[in-house]
Design a protein around this motif. Structure first.
Motif, short mmCIF file in Angstrom:
data_model
loop_
_atom_site.label_atom_id
_atom_site.label_comp_id
_atom_site.label_asym_id
_atom_site.label_seq_id
_atom_site.Cartn_x
_atom_site.Cartn_y
_atom_site.Cartn_z
N ASN A 160 0.73 -1.47 0.01
CA ASN A 160 -0.02 0.46 0.02
C ASN A 160 1.21 1.04 0.08
OD1 ASN A 160 -2.42 -1.24 0.09
ND2 ASN A 160 -2.51 -2.26 2.24
N LEU A 161 1.79 0.87 0.65
CA LEU A 161 3.00 2.11 0.48
C LEU A 161 3.31 2.78 -0.81
CD1 LEU A 161 5.27 1.76 3.70
CD2 LEU A 161 3.20 2.99 3.52
N LEU A 162 3.57 1.43 -1.35
CA LEU A 162 4.40 2.38 -3.18
C LEU A 162 2.91 2.55 -4.00
CD1 LEU A 162 5.32 -1.72 -4.50
CD2 LEU A 162 6.50 0.92 -4.25
N TYR A 163 1.11 2.30 -3.76
CA TYR A 163 0.67 2.88 -3.68
C TYR A 163 0.14 4.47 -3.07
CZ TYR A 163 -1.24 -0.99 -5.82
OH TYR A 163 -1.85 -2.39 -6.51
N VAL A 164 0.52 4.83 -2.05
CA VAL A 164 0.87 5.71 -1.92
C VAL A 164 2.32 7.41 -2.15
CG1 VAL A 164 1.83 7.81 0.43
CG2 VAL A 164 -0.50 5.60 0.36
N PHE A 165 2.84 6.34 -2.65
CA PHE A 165 4.47 6.66 -3.41
C PHE A 165 3.71 7.65 -4.38
CE2 PHE A 165 7.48 7.38 -5.92
CZ PHE A 165 9.06 7.51 -4.79
N GLU A 166 2.94 6.91 -5.78
CA GLU A 166 2.98 7.03 -6.65
C GLU A 166 1.70 7.91 -6.97
OE1 GLU A 166 1.06 3.97 -10.27
OE2 GLU A 166 -0.06 4.72 -8.43
N ALA A 167 0.86 8.30 -5.75
CA ALA A 167 -0.07 9.06 -5.85
C ALA A 167 0.45 10.53 -5.65
CB ALA A 167 -1.30 8.47 -4.77
N LEU A 168 1.06 10.62 -4.56
CA LEU A 168 2.73 11.46 -4.04
C LEU A 168 3.23 12.64 -5.38
CD1 LEU A 168 3.08 10.94 -0.43
CD2 LEU A 168 1.52 12.72 -1.10
N ARG A 204 1.67 15.79 -6.46
CA ARG A 204 2.30 16.50 -5.38
C ARG A 204 1.26 17.14 -4.59
NH1 ARG A 204 7.19 17.02 -8.02
NH2 ARG A 204 7.08 14.91 -9.82
N SER A 205 0.65 16.24 -4.33
CA SER A 205 -0.42 17.20 -2.83
C SER A 205 -0.85 15.66 -2.08
CB SER A 205 -1.57 17.81 -3.31
OG SER A 205 -2.84 17.95 -2.56
N VAL A 206 -0.94 16.09 -0.64
CA VAL A 206 -1.36 15.35 0.62
C VAL A 206 -3.16 15.19 0.16
CG1 VAL A 206 -2.56 14.21 2.74
CG2 VAL A 206 0.10 14.67 1.91
N THR A 207 -3.74 16.18 -0.32
CA THR A 207 -5.02 16.10 -0.12
C THR A 207 -5.73 15.67 -1.83
OG1 THR A 207 -5.28 18.16 0.50
CG2 THR A 207 -7.11 17.50 -0.81
N SER A 208 -4.91 15.63 -2.96
CA SER A 208 -5.56 15.72 -4.33
C SER A 208 -4.39 14.08 -4.15
CB SER A 208 -4.40 15.73 -5.22
OG SER A 208 -4.78 17.31 -5.01
N ALA A 209 -4.07 13.40 -3.67
CA ALA A 209 -3.23 11.60 -3.60
C ALA A 209 -4.64 11.10 -2.97
CB ALA A 209 -2.40 11.47 -2.57
#
Length: 314
Positions: free
Chosen positions: A5-13, A17-22
């Motif tokens: 799941n951390l990989l998906y979070v890294f990809e989204a960030l 380039r935003s915690v909210t948008s990710a």
């Protein structure tokens, strides 16, 4: 990295380039993304993303590890062959659609209602990118889909025909030709308004007028469709525009329209998405909502299957 799941979070960030948008793109809470980022930072002993202005910019360490992490995630997706489930009723995701103001007018009201009825927390955003930026934006997830008449979109892009459209001549109510048939000779004697933008298939309109000898009759050129309405209702200009837009606008503005007499070829309004997200369950859900919306417009819906184009971008 043990937690996938951390990989998906890294990809989204990396993409947003935003915690909210990710969080919105993943359909999870902002707190969940912040917690995952904290664990990522602990794993690498580095902040990885730092707030600069309003954007979470990657550190040098994040930039160095990003290619391997993103490639790993791509391999995982290919290896498992099982897309992540998308539950619209529970999602907080924001979907971004590339379209111009014409698409916003024709598509967005109905799409919002359809989406809201099924997924009340899902958000919609429209974004207009230049044609040369649209394929990269579809590929990196900045855009989920594109809607319109975009024959130049080809490289690694899937397309679904939504409906076929024809052009009509639009004019104000009370125009001298509101109740008279415009033949080609009469049309070319009128002053014209032209909405122009490079990369759109509607460049055929200018070519048709110029080839017919009406170059000097193009009196107003605009980059936006909606501003054209306000010029039109206060003048005797004639505007050649897609029928679906003319029908929509004539419900709200004092406009009339009739078939254009130059014999312009009909064109297709399409839905476009990148091959990278072809099997993504959230993207597939959004596409199904859009296809259903156009099928319910009363126009003839597309019958062709989804297909991929693999030609160079024109």
């Amino acid at each position: 990295m043990k937690d996938l799941n951390l990989l998906y979070v890294f990809e989204a960030l990396w993409r947003e380039r935003s915690v909210t948008s990710a969080a919105e793109s993943l359909g999870v809470t902002q707190a969940a993304v912040s917690s995952a980022l904290k664990r990522l930072r602990a794993s690498y002993g580095d902040k990885l993303f730092i707030l600069i202005g309003r954007r979470m910019e990657p550190t040098a360490i994040a930039i160095s590890v990003a290619p391997a992490l993103l490639e790993s995630l791509s391999l995982v997706r290919k290896a498992t062959g099982v897309p992540l489930p998308f539950v619209p009723e529970q999602s907080h995701r924001t979907f971004t659609i590339r379209t111009r103001d014409i698409g916003e007018v024709v598509c967005l009201p109905g799409l919002y209602q359809a989406v809201h009825n099924v997924a009340p927390e899902v958000k919609l955003r429209t974004l207009f990118t230049p044609i040369e930026e649209t394929v990269p934006a579809l590929g990196n997830g900045r855009l989920d889909v594109a809607i319109g008449y975009l024959p130049a979109l080809e490289q690694d892009i899937h397309r679904k025909k939504l409906l076929t459209q024809r052009y009509v001549c639009v004019m104000r109510k009370g125009h001298p030709f509101e109740s008279r048939k415009l033949n080609a000779k009469a049309l070319l004697a009128q002053d014209h308004l032209l909405v122009e933008y490079g990369g759109s298939g509607h460049l055929v309109l200018e070519r048709a007028l110029v080839d017919a000898g009406a170059r000097d009759r193009i009196k107003v050129r605009l980059p936006q469709y909606m501003s054209a309405v306000h010029v039109l209702i206060e003048s005797d200009l004639v505007w050649i525009a897609p029928e679906i837009l003319a029908a929509k606008l004539s419900r709200h503005y004092p406009l009339a329209y009739q078939t254009e007499p130059l014999g312009l070829e009909p064109f297709e309004i399409g839905l476009y998405w990148h091959d990278r997200y072809h099997r993504d369950t959230a993207n597939k859900w959004l596409r199904s909502m859009i296809v259903s919306l156009f099928a319910d417009t009363g126009s003839t819906p597309a019958t062709e299957d989804f297909h991929t184009l693999a030609l160079p971008l024109g």
